[in-house]
Design an enzyme around this catalytic site. Structure first.
Site, PDB file in Angstrom:
ATOM      1  N   LYS A 112      99.858 -72.387   1.925  1.00  0.00           N
ATOM      2  CA  LYS A 112      99.639 -70.986   2.324  1.00  0.00           C
ATOM      3  C   LYS A 112      99.988 -70.776   3.797  1.00  0.00           C
ATOM      4  O   LYS A 112     100.655 -69.803   4.159  1.00  0.00           O
ATOM      5  CB  LYS A 112      98.163 -70.638   2.094  1.00  0.00           C
ATOM      6  CG  LYS A 112      97.749 -69.247   2.531  1.00  0.00           C
ATOM      7  CD  LYS A 112      96.357 -68.905   2.037  1.00  0.00           C
ATOM      8  CE  LYS A 112      95.265 -69.460   2.878  1.00  0.00           C
ATOM      9  NZ  LYS A 112      94.849 -68.568   3.986  1.00  0.00           N
ATOM     10  N   VAL A 145      84.901 -72.141   4.121  1.00  0.00           N
ATOM     11  CA  VAL A 145      84.754 -71.953   5.570  1.00  0.00           C
ATOM     12  C   VAL A 145      83.466 -71.201   5.886  1.00  0.00           C
ATOM     13  O   VAL A 145      82.673 -71.618   6.737  1.00  0.00           O
ATOM     14  CB  VAL A 145      85.980 -71.223   6.147  1.00  0.00           C
ATOM     15  CG1 VAL A 145      85.726 -70.789   7.577  1.00  0.00           C
ATOM     16  CG2 VAL A 145      87.201 -72.128   6.078  1.00  0.00           C
ATOM     17  N   CYS A 162      95.364 -74.601   1.659  1.00  0.00           N
ATOM     18  CA  CYS A 162      95.663 -74.287   3.061  1.00  0.00           C
ATOM     19  C   CYS A 162      97.097 -74.581   3.482  1.00  0.00           C
ATOM     20  O   CYS A 162      97.781 -73.694   3.992  1.00  0.00           O
ATOM     21  CB  CYS A 162      94.684 -75.032   3.962  1.00  0.00           C
ATOM     22  SG  CYS A 162      93.002 -74.460   3.741  1.00  0.00           S
ATOM     23  N   LYS A 167      76.596 -65.155  -6.853  1.00  0.00           N
ATOM     24  CA  LYS A 167      76.730 -66.254  -5.888  1.00  0.00           C
ATOM     25  C   LYS A 167      75.550 -66.230  -4.920  1.00  0.00           C
ATOM     26  O   LYS A 167      74.934 -67.261  -4.644  1.00  0.00           O
ATOM     27  CB  LYS A 167      78.048 -66.047  -5.136  1.00  0.00           C
ATOM     28  CG  LYS A 167      78.704 -67.235  -4.549  1.00  0.00           C
ATOM     29  CD  LYS A 167      80.080 -66.798  -4.034  1.00  0.00           C
ATOM     30  CE  LYS A 167      80.769 -67.857  -3.268  1.00  0.00           C
ATOM     31  NZ  LYS A 167      82.048 -67.376  -2.728  1.00  0.00           N
TER      32      LYS A 167
HETATM   33  C1  UDX Z   1      93.593 -78.964   5.618  1.00  0.00           C
HETATM   34  C2  UDX Z   1      93.528 -79.359   7.086  1.00  0.00           C
HETATM   35  O1  UDX Z   1      93.443 -80.761   7.196  1.00  0.00           O
HETATM   36  C3  UDX Z   1      92.312 -78.716   7.735  1.00  0.00           C
HETATM   37  O2  UDX Z   1      92.281 -79.012   9.128  1.00  0.00           O
HETATM   38  C4  UDX Z   1      92.380 -77.204   7.566  1.00  0.00           C
HETATM   39  O3  UDX Z   1      91.271 -76.577   8.119  1.00  0.00           O
HETATM   40  C5  UDX Z   1      92.496 -76.862   6.101  1.00  0.00           C
HETATM   41  O4  UDX Z   1      93.601 -77.513   5.515  1.00  0.00           O
HETATM   42  P1  UDX Z   1      92.433 -79.709   3.362  1.00  0.00           P
HETATM   43  O5  UDX Z   1      93.399 -78.800   2.710  1.00  0.00           O
HETATM   44  O6  UDX Z   1      91.018 -79.684   2.954  1.00  0.00           O
HETATM   45  O7  UDX Z   1      92.492 -79.495   4.964  1.00  0.00           O
HETATM   46  O8  UDX Z   1      92.972 -81.175   3.056  1.00  0.00           O
HETATM   47  P2  UDX Z   1      93.649 -82.400   3.827  1.00  0.00           P
HETATM   48  O9  UDX Z   1      92.659 -83.500   3.912  1.00  0.00           O
HETATM   49  O10 UDX Z   1      94.297 -81.952   5.049  1.00  0.00           O
HETATM   50  O11 UDX Z   1      94.760 -82.813   2.748  1.00  0.00           O
HETATM   51  C6  UDX Z   1      95.740 -81.884   2.381  1.00  0.00           C
HETATM   52  C7  UDX Z   1      96.702 -82.521   1.391  1.00  0.00           C
HETATM   53  O12 UDX Z   1      97.530 -83.465   2.070  1.00  0.00           O
HETATM   54  C8  UDX Z   1      96.031 -83.275   0.246  1.00  0.00           C
HETATM   55  O13 UDX Z   1      96.716 -83.005  -0.946  1.00  0.00           O
HETATM   56  C9  UDX Z   1      96.198 -84.733   0.645  1.00  0.00           C
HETATM   57  O14 UDX Z   1      96.265 -85.582  -0.478  1.00  0.00           O
HETATM   58  C10 UDX Z   1      97.550 -84.685   1.352  1.00  0.00           C
HETATM   59  N1  UDX Z   1      97.764 -85.768   2.329  1.00  0.00           N
HETATM   60  C11 UDX Z   1      96.928 -85.873   3.404  1.00  0.00           C
HETATM   61  C12 UDX Z   1      98.852 -86.644   2.150  1.00  0.00           C
HETATM   62  O15 UDX Z   1      99.612 -86.559   1.189  1.00  0.00           O
HETATM   63  N2  UDX Z   1      99.051 -87.621   3.087  1.00  0.00           N
HETATM   64  C13 UDX Z   1      98.238 -87.769   4.185  1.00  0.00           C
HETATM   65  O16 UDX Z   1      98.486 -88.669   4.998  1.00  0.00           O
HETATM   66  C14 UDX Z   1      97.133 -86.863   4.345  1.00  0.00           C
END
Ligand code: UDX
Length: 431
Positions: free
Chosen positions: A261, A13, A258, A37
């Site tokens: 958590k 972020v 995310c 870093k």
């Molecule tokens: C997420 C939120 O989308 C984002 O808005 C927030 O700021 C941070 O958390 P992220 O964790 O990067 O983002 O991944 P995301 O693309 O949301 O996928 C999360 C998980 O859900 C992944 O394991 C993905 O494989 C799974 N997923 C996603 C599914 O199983 N099915 C779906 O339809 C979409």
């Protein structure tokens, strides 16, 4: 108008926000305690795998400074974004120690009007806490804003620069105007509300998305009983604009740092305010059960072909990232190892991170093909596009048994059927 901005913390972020704000013309100082870093960043080396970030940093390096000198950064900046880690604790509460430490250090170095912006994911009420904390060290005028971030790993720049909305939680008109100015070049609704509501918007948004995934996974499990196809069902319900087609991809469950958590954080927030949440708990239970169900599918195939060796495609929690935090792939592999199966795996970029969790307990392969040699079953756990490019006829020759279990309903079933594979999925197709 260009602003002088400091970003405290250079994780996903913080670094993405810093580089993107610099690309909008602001002068940005990125601060991190980790000197290594910072030294890497000064050389343009990105400590995370995020498509396009290194290039954008290079392009706008004139607007970017990297330092571990927080006091100096505070002195030079008008607006200070807090983007430090807020990890989860066992009881689901959020560890705010890095955040609190940063707030104290900022407050001790303020020598005039400043706006403190919470970008880290923090529980409702944190902005009010920041106000009280700053007043312990600084008696002048300042403001606190909650400005949650909704970017996804793997598409972070796109999500930051082209968001569905920018949420600004503040009860101070002057600070609100500055925030609207900072984001004025971003073509998206600017949703202004109170800090408490903005803080809960972040938790609720992530929990809703996680709930949507657990819902479609529950439907997928029902599809397997009724002979329906969850991919078709998702399409059919997704056409209803009240439901929407996004985040209805059934599979082995959600991962990443995310969703788990923030659902746990929201449950903890509710309980510590004497409210017993019901839906949120089920979101996590369904997600964990999805990995169990997947392992049972693998065990059933191995029982049938008396096999012991499992090939795994994908270790990252999703494609386009090297992040394996809370990855369903890692959870499934740990369960298989516990049951005494042998695992060989391939992931285009996440193997080093996976090694920090799995050590040498599995064989790490250099290609998708190598991970399929002499396996009794092949399990797809991360939907990397390169797995669609495989020569299925060749692949069938190198596997001990042509059995594939698709944990993302991702692979080309037509080609697999044509090449005589045994195929299983999550509530989708079986042959
Ligand atoms: C997420 C939120 O989308 C984002 O808005 C927030 O700021 C941070 O958390 P992220 O964790 O990067 O983002 O991944 P995301 O693309 O949301 O996928 C999360 C998980 O859900 C992944 O394991 C993905 O494989 C799974 N997923 C996603 C599914 O199983 N099915 C779906 O339809 C979409």
């Amino acid at each position: 108008m260009s602003k002088k901005i400091a970003i405290i913390g250079t994780g996903y972020v913080g670094l993405t926000s810093g580089v993107c704000l610099a690309s909008l013309g602001h002068k940005v100082i990125c601060v991190d305690k980790d000197k290594d870093k910072i030294d890497k960043l000064k050389k343009g080396e990105i400590p995370i795998y995020e498509p396009g970030l290194a290039e954008l940093l290079q392009k706008y390096s004139a607007n970017l400074t990297f330092t571990d000198d927080l006091p100096d950064a505070v002195k030079q900046s008008e607006v200070i974004f807090l983007a430090v880690g807020t990890p989860s604790q066992d009881d689901g509460s959020v560890d705010l120690s890095f955040f609190q430490q940063a707030v104290a250090e900022i407050a001790q170095n303020m020598d005039g009007y400043r706006i403190l912006v919470d970008k880290s994911t923090v529980p409702p009420g944190t902005a009010n806490w920041v106000k009280k904390e700053v007043k312990k060290y600084y008696q002048g005028e300042f403001a606190v804003v909650s400005n949650p971030e909704f970017l996804r790993e793997g598409s972070a720049i796109e999500d930051f620069l082209k968001p569905d909305r920018v949420v600004i939680g503040v009860d101070d008109e002057k600070a609100k105007d500055v925030m609207l100015d900072i984001y004025s070049a971003i073509d998206a609704p600017k949703f202004a509300t109170t800090a408490q509501s903005a803080e809960l918007i972040k938790y609720a948004a992530n929990s809703f998305l996680a709930m949507k995934i657990s819902f479609i996974n529950e439907i997928a499990n029902i599809c397997e009983k009724t002979g329906s196809d969850v991919v078709e069902v998702a399409k059919g319900i997704g056409l209803d604009s009240r439901i929407g087609s996004q985040f209805l991809q059934a599979g082995v469950g959600f991962g990443g740092s995310c969703f788990s958590k923030d659902v746990a954080g929201l449950i903890h927030t509710a309980l510590s305010n004497n409210y017993q949440p019901r839906i949120l708990g089920a979101v996590m239970t369904v997600n964990e059960a999805q990995q169990e169900i997947f392992v049972d599918k693998i065990k059933a195939v191995l029982a049938r072909n008396q096999g012991k060796v499992v090939g795994v495609w994908g270790l990252a929690f999703k494609p386009n990232t090297d992040d394996t935090r809370y990855s369903p792939a890692i959870a499934v592999i740990k369960k298989l190892l516990k049951e005494g199966y042998q695992v060989k795996a391939y992931d285009p970029v996440a193997q080093d991170n996976a090694k920090t969790e799995l050590g040498e307990a599995i064989d790490y392969c250099k290609s998708a093909q190598e991970a399929a040699i002499d396996v009794d079953v092949l399990a797809l756990l991360t939907d990397w596009p390169e797995f669609l490019e495989v020569d299925w006829a060749e692949l069938k020759k190198i596997m001990r048994s042509p059995s594939i279990i698709d944990g993302r309903n991702f692979l080309p079933t037509g080609d697999l059927a044509k090449n005589g594979f045994h195929y299983q999925s999550i509530g989708h197709k079986f042959f």
